[in-house]
Write a protein that holds these residues in place. Sequence first.
Motif, short mmCIF file in Angstrom:
data_model
loop_
_atom_site.label_atom_id
_atom_site.label_comp_id
_atom_site.label_asym_id
_atom_site.label_seq_id
_atom_site.Cartn_x
_atom_site.Cartn_y
_atom_site.Cartn_z
N SER A 86 -0.59 47.78 -6.09
CA SER A 86 -1.77 46.94 -5.91
C SER A 86 -2.96 47.52 -6.64
O SER A 86 -2.99 48.72 -6.96
N TYR A 100 -2.01 52.06 -4.41
CA TYR A 100 -3.24 51.31 -4.69
C TYR A 100 -4.00 52.05 -5.78
O TYR A 100 -4.31 53.23 -5.63
N SER A 137 -7.70 44.40 -1.71
CA SER A 137 -6.71 44.70 -2.74
C SER A 137 -5.94 43.43 -3.08
O SER A 137 -6.02 42.44 -2.35
N THR A 145 -7.22 47.91 -6.30
CA THR A 145 -8.26 47.91 -5.27
C THR A 145 -9.58 48.37 -5.88
O THR A 145 -9.58 49.09 -6.89
#
Length: 223
Positions: free
Chosen positions: A101, A119, A78, A103
Amino acid sequence: MNTSFIKLLYGWPKPYIRDQDLATIFFMDDKRRYDTVKYAMKKGLLSQIRRGLYLIQRPYQKMHHDEFEIAQAIYGPSYISLESALSYHGWIPEKVNACTSSTVKRSKEFITDIANFTYSHTPLKSFMIQVRRVETSDSTFLIAEPWKAVADHIYVRNRSWGSLADMISDMRIDEDSLLETDVRQLENLSTSYASVKVRKLLAKFYIEILNGHKGNRRQNFSI
Protein backbone atom coordinates in the motif's frame (compact mmCIF):
# COMPACT_ATOMS: atom_id res chain seq x y z
CA MET A 1 -18.96 -14.94 27.61
CA ASN A 2 -22.60 -13.96 27.25
CA THR A 3 -24.70 -15.00 24.28
CA SER A 4 -25.47 -11.40 23.34
CA PHE A 5 -21.79 -10.78 22.49
CA ILE A 6 -21.67 -13.96 20.39
CA LYS A 7 -24.79 -12.80 18.55
CA LEU A 8 -23.17 -9.42 18.04
CA LEU A 9 -20.11 -10.99 16.41
CA TYR A 10 -22.23 -13.28 14.25
CA GLY A 11 -24.25 -10.35 12.93
CA TRP A 12 -21.36 -7.88 12.62
CA PRO A 13 -21.29 -6.40 9.07
CA LYS A 14 -17.51 -6.72 8.70
CA PRO A 15 -15.10 -9.64 9.24
CA TYR A 16 -13.14 -7.47 11.67
CA ILE A 17 -14.03 -5.27 14.63
CA ARG A 18 -12.18 -2.33 16.17
CA ASP A 19 -11.66 -1.21 19.75
CA GLN A 20 -13.68 1.95 19.07
CA ASP A 21 -16.62 -0.23 17.97
CA LEU A 22 -16.35 -2.26 21.16
CA ALA A 23 -16.02 0.89 23.27
CA THR A 24 -19.40 2.05 21.97
CA ILE A 25 -20.95 -1.37 22.54
CA PHE A 26 -19.70 -1.54 26.12
CA PHE A 27 -20.62 2.09 26.83
CA MET A 28 -16.98 3.08 27.41
CA ASP A 29 -16.56 0.49 30.19
CA ASP A 30 -12.89 -0.22 29.43
CA LYS A 31 -12.44 -3.03 31.96
CA ARG A 32 -15.48 -4.94 30.75
CA ARG A 33 -14.40 -4.45 27.14
CA TYR A 34 -10.86 -5.62 27.89
CA ASP A 35 -12.03 -8.70 29.81
CA THR A 36 -14.51 -9.64 27.08
CA VAL A 37 -11.96 -9.30 24.28
CA LYS A 38 -9.36 -11.24 26.25
CA TYR A 39 -11.81 -14.07 26.88
CA ALA A 40 -13.04 -14.02 23.24
CA MET A 41 -9.46 -14.37 22.03
CA LYS A 42 -8.81 -17.22 24.47
CA LYS A 43 -11.88 -19.06 23.18
CA GLY A 44 -10.97 -18.46 19.55
CA LEU A 45 -13.81 -16.08 18.70
CA LEU A 46 -11.41 -13.21 17.94
CA SER A 47 -7.77 -13.00 16.85
CA GLN A 48 -5.70 -9.85 17.04
CA ILE A 49 -4.58 -8.35 13.72
CA ARG A 50 -2.88 -5.43 15.44
CA ARG A 51 -3.49 -3.51 18.62
CA GLY A 52 -7.10 -2.37 18.64
CA LEU A 53 -8.12 -4.41 15.58
CA TYR A 54 -9.47 -7.97 15.70
CA LEU A 55 -10.49 -10.56 13.13
CA ILE A 56 -13.76 -12.36 13.86
CA GLN A 57 -13.15 -16.09 13.58
CA ARG A 58 -15.34 -18.73 11.96
CA PRO A 59 -18.12 -19.73 12.43
CA TYR A 60 -18.92 -16.24 13.76
CA GLN A 61 -17.32 -14.47 10.82
CA LYS A 62 -20.19 -13.47 8.55
CA MET A 63 -18.11 -13.00 5.39
CA HIS A 64 -14.68 -13.84 4.02
CA HIS A 65 -12.07 -11.25 4.90
CA ASP A 66 -10.46 -9.31 2.06
CA GLU A 67 -6.76 -8.47 2.50
CA PHE A 68 -7.18 -5.19 0.64
CA GLU A 69 -9.91 -3.93 2.98
CA ILE A 70 -8.03 -5.21 6.03
CA ALA A 71 -4.96 -3.29 4.82
CA GLN A 72 -6.81 0.00 5.07
CA ALA A 73 -8.23 -0.90 8.48
CA ILE A 74 -4.73 -1.61 9.80
CA TYR A 75 -3.02 1.63 8.76
CA GLY A 76 -4.36 4.69 7.05
CA PRO A 77 -4.95 6.80 5.20
CA SER A 78 -3.69 4.36 2.61
CA TYR A 79 -4.63 2.71 -0.66
CA ILE A 80 -3.50 -0.49 -2.40
CA SER A 81 -0.64 0.26 -4.80
CA LEU A 82 2.74 -0.90 -6.09
CA GLU A 83 2.97 -4.65 -6.79
CA SER A 84 -0.42 -5.54 -5.27
CA ALA A 85 -2.24 -3.05 -7.49
CA LEU A 86 -0.30 -4.11 -10.60
CA SER A 87 -1.14 -7.75 -9.87
CA TYR A 88 -4.81 -6.87 -9.29
CA HIS A 89 -4.98 -5.08 -12.66
CA GLY A 90 -3.26 -7.99 -14.41
CA TRP A 91 -0.12 -6.06 -15.32
CA ILE A 92 2.28 -8.44 -13.57
CA PRO A 93 1.84 -12.21 -13.44
CA GLU A 94 3.38 -13.01 -10.08
CA LYS A 95 1.41 -13.50 -6.90
CA VAL A 96 2.61 -10.79 -4.53
CA ASN A 97 4.10 -12.02 -1.25
CA ALA A 98 2.99 -8.98 0.73
CA CYS A 99 -0.04 -6.72 0.49
CA THR A 100 1.51 -3.42 -0.63
CA SER A 101 0.00 0.00 0.00
CA SER A 102 0.88 3.67 -0.29
CA THR A 103 0.34 6.04 2.61
CA VAL A 104 0.97 9.69 3.44
CA LYS A 105 2.23 8.59 6.85
CA ARG A 106 5.65 7.10 7.49
CA SER A 107 6.47 3.75 5.93
CA LYS A 108 5.59 0.76 8.07
CA GLU A 109 5.20 -3.03 7.99
CA PHE A 110 2.81 -5.29 9.86
CA ILE A 111 3.36 -9.04 9.96
CA THR A 112 0.08 -10.79 10.77
CA ASP A 113 -1.44 -14.26 10.54
CA ILE A 114 -3.50 -13.01 7.57
CA ALA A 115 -0.65 -11.60 5.49
CA ASN A 116 2.32 -9.28 5.61
CA PHE A 117 1.18 -5.70 5.05
CA THR A 118 3.69 -3.08 3.88
CA TYR A 119 3.00 0.66 3.65
CA SER A 120 5.29 2.99 1.71
CA HIS A 121 5.25 6.76 2.04
CA THR A 122 4.23 8.65 -1.10
CA PRO A 123 3.74 12.42 -1.61
CA LEU A 124 0.64 14.02 -0.15
CA LYS A 125 0.24 16.39 -3.13
CA SER A 126 -0.52 13.56 -5.55
CA PHE A 127 -1.84 11.06 -3.02
CA MET A 128 -5.40 10.57 -4.30
CA ILE A 129 -4.79 11.17 -8.00
CA GLN A 130 -5.98 8.12 -9.99
CA VAL A 131 -7.06 6.19 -6.91
CA ARG A 132 -10.48 4.59 -7.15
CA ARG A 133 -12.90 3.02 -4.74
CA VAL A 134 -13.81 -0.62 -5.35
CA GLU A 135 -16.94 -2.07 -3.79
CA THR A 136 -17.79 -5.77 -3.89
CA SER A 137 -20.49 -7.73 -2.09
CA ASP A 138 -18.04 -8.41 0.76
CA SER A 139 -15.57 -5.54 0.85
CA THR A 140 -14.68 -1.95 0.06
CA PHE A 141 -11.18 -0.64 -0.59
CA LEU A 142 -9.17 2.05 -2.39
CA ILE A 143 -6.72 1.04 -5.12
CA ALA A 144 -4.36 2.84 -7.49
CA GLU A 145 -5.01 2.71 -11.21
CA PRO A 146 -2.19 0.89 -13.09
CA TRP A 147 -0.14 3.93 -14.12
CA LYS A 148 -0.45 5.41 -10.62
CA ALA A 149 0.87 2.13 -9.21
CA VAL A 150 3.80 2.41 -11.62
CA ALA A 151 4.41 6.02 -10.53
CA ASP A 152 4.39 4.97 -6.88
CA HIS A 153 6.75 2.12 -7.71
CA ILE A 154 9.21 4.50 -9.35
CA TYR A 155 9.05 6.81 -6.33
CA VAL A 156 9.20 4.18 -3.59
CA ARG A 157 11.69 1.77 -5.19
CA ASN A 158 13.80 4.60 -6.70
CA ARG A 159 13.65 3.14 -10.20
CA SER A 160 15.23 4.81 -13.24
CA TRP A 161 14.57 2.73 -16.34
CA GLY A 162 16.08 3.91 -19.60
CA SER A 163 12.98 3.15 -21.64
CA LEU A 164 9.45 1.76 -21.52
CA ALA A 165 10.79 -1.53 -22.87
CA ASP A 166 13.23 -1.69 -19.96
CA MET A 167 10.40 -1.29 -17.46
CA ILE A 168 8.27 -3.93 -19.19
CA SER A 169 11.16 -6.40 -19.20
CA ASP A 170 12.35 -5.67 -15.66
CA MET A 171 8.93 -5.91 -14.02
CA ARG A 172 7.66 -8.64 -16.35
CA ILE A 173 4.66 -6.49 -17.19
CA ASP A 174 2.05 -8.03 -19.46
CA GLU A 175 2.42 -5.87 -22.54
CA ASP A 176 -1.07 -6.60 -23.84
CA SER A 177 -2.56 -5.23 -20.58
CA LEU A 178 -0.35 -2.16 -20.80
CA LEU A 179 -1.31 -1.59 -24.44
CA GLU A 180 -5.00 -1.53 -23.50
CA THR A 181 -4.51 1.30 -21.03
CA ASP A 182 -5.84 4.82 -21.39
CA VAL A 183 -2.64 6.73 -22.05
CA ARG A 184 -4.31 9.96 -20.91
CA GLN A 185 -3.85 8.68 -17.37
CA LEU A 186 -0.11 8.54 -18.01
CA GLU A 187 -0.15 12.04 -19.47
CA ASN A 188 -1.99 13.37 -16.43
CA LEU A 189 0.43 11.73 -13.99
CA SER A 190 3.44 13.00 -15.94
CA THR A 191 2.36 16.56 -15.14
CA SER A 192 0.76 16.15 -11.70
CA TYR A 193 2.81 13.66 -9.67
CA ALA A 194 4.67 15.44 -6.88
CA SER A 195 8.12 13.98 -7.61
CA VAL A 196 10.10 15.64 -10.43
CA LYS A 197 12.00 12.40 -11.09
CA VAL A 198 8.76 10.45 -11.46
CA ARG A 199 7.23 13.11 -13.73
CA LYS A 200 10.25 13.06 -16.06
CA LEU A 201 10.27 9.28 -16.40
CA LEU A 202 6.52 9.09 -16.96
CA ALA A 203 6.79 11.86 -19.57
CA LYS A 204 9.48 9.80 -21.30
CA PHE A 205 7.15 6.78 -21.38
CA TYR A 206 4.32 8.96 -22.71
CA ILE A 207 6.47 10.29 -25.57
CA GLU A 208 7.60 6.75 -26.42
CA ILE A 209 3.99 5.62 -26.62
CA LEU A 210 3.00 8.56 -28.82
CA ASN A 211 5.96 7.82 -31.10
CA GLY A 212 4.95 4.18 -31.31
CA HIS A 213 6.31 1.77 -28.75
CA LYS A 214 8.59 -0.73 -30.55
CA GLY A 215 7.81 1.17 -33.73
CA ASN A 216 4.44 -0.31 -34.59
CA ARG A 217 2.18 -0.61 -31.54
CA ARG A 218 0.91 2.97 -31.14
CA GLN A 219 -2.52 2.25 -32.61
CA ASN A 220 -3.28 -0.21 -29.80
CA PHE A 221 -3.26 2.47 -27.09
CA SER A 222 -6.35 4.38 -26.05
CA ILE A 223 -5.37 7.98 -26.74
